[in-house]
Design a protein around this motif. Structure first.
Motif: not given
Ligand SMILES: NC(=O)c1ccc[n+]([C@@H]2O[C@H](COP(=O)([O-])OP(=O)(O)OC[C@H]3O[C@@H](n4cnc5c(N)ncnc54)[C@H](OP(=O)(O)O)[C@@H]3O)[C@@H](O)[C@H]2O)c1
Length: 243
Positions: A81-84, A111-114, A134-135
């Motif tokens: 889960v890319n939430n940051a 970029l953090t998510t990618m 998380i958009g």
């Protein structure tokens, strides 16, 4: 979620914390990542019965992201889960500040998510892995200048990755929250002029809670969502319809 492994970035506060607690409450081993040790430690301390593991990392720093990837080499990750994310503060005035704001906002929200997904991609379960970004409603209707642009960027990224992931049975989706209180993003806990405006935009007459988002992430992470990929799911109390 029993015996599954999940990684939740930004899991020390707000939405990420609610997601981590929800997945852990259902039996998952949950790894939470953030820059500050203290909020992460608090989540662990306040949930002594849950398997939550803290990791301090600045996800805008590729060395830290690389280290995170190495940590999970040899581990099977079921859910990422890319939430940051969030807005950046303390930028200089003028054009220099604007350039810095644009760069840091895109770094933090896109970029953090990618990068994290790329680093953990080899560890994801095949088939059955789940990637959730998380958009934000800002990415769908504008808002926050570079913030809305960065969140909109998640959509194109997720569509492309869903195509790649589909071959391995990995789903990739984006949850797009509206106004969610009890987060550090929206510091105010009670009412304010801004709060009242944002609540008035909803059809359900209230702000969101971190648990509202966690429930949807939990569904996307579950077996019930195994044929759901490449979607953007708005969770906004009806503030934006149909997207
Ligand atoms: N609240 C809302 O209304 C709302 C609406 C739409 C979308 N969102 C999105 O929801 C997500 C979660 O936000 P939230 O509302 O729960 O706010 P939050 O409480 O501020 O959570 C953000 C989390 O991200 C972590 N983080 C920030 N920068 C980081 C970095 N460089 N490396 C690692 N971790 C980092 C923070 O921890 P550290 O500071 O310790 O690193 C914090 O735990 C964000 O992506 C936000 O854009 C929120």
């Amino acid at each position: 979620m029993d015996r599954r492994t999940a990684v939740v970035t930004g899991g020390g506060t707000g939405i990420g914390r609610a997601v981590a607690e929800r997945l852990a409450a259902e039996g998952a081993q949950v790894h939470i990542v953030g820059r500050r040790a203290q909020p992460l430690a608090r989540v662990v301390e306040e949930n002594p019965d849950l398997a939550i593991h803290p990791h301090v990392a600045d996800l805008t720093d590729t060395t830290d992201v690389r280290r995170l990837g190495e940590l999970f080499a040899g581990v099977t990750v079921d859910v990422l889960v890319n939430n940051a994310g969030g807005t950046v503060k303390d930028v200089a005035p003028g054009l220099t500040g604007k350039f810095e704001d644009f760069r840091r906002t895109v770094e933090l929200n896109l970029l953090t998510t990618m990068n994290v997904t790329e680093a953990l991609w080899p560890a994801l379960r095949r088939p059955g892995g789940r990637v959730v970004g998380i958009g934000s409603i800002a990415g769908q209707r504008g808002g926050g200048d570079a913030y809305g642009a960065a969140k909109a960027g998640l959509t194109g990224w997720a569509f492309d990755l869903a195509k790649v992931g589909g071959r391995d049975g990995i789903t990739v989706n984006v949850v797009s929250p509206g106004y969610v209180q009890d987060t550090e993003f929206f510091n105010e806990t009670g009412r304010s002029a801004r709060h009242d405006i944002l609540v008035a935009q909803t059809l359900l007459g209230r702000s969101g809670r971190p648990a509202d988002i966690a429930g949807v992430v939990r569904f996307l992470a579950s077996e019930d969502a195994s044929w759901l990929t490449g979607q953007v799911i708005g969770v906004n109390g009806g503030a934006l319809l149909g997207r």
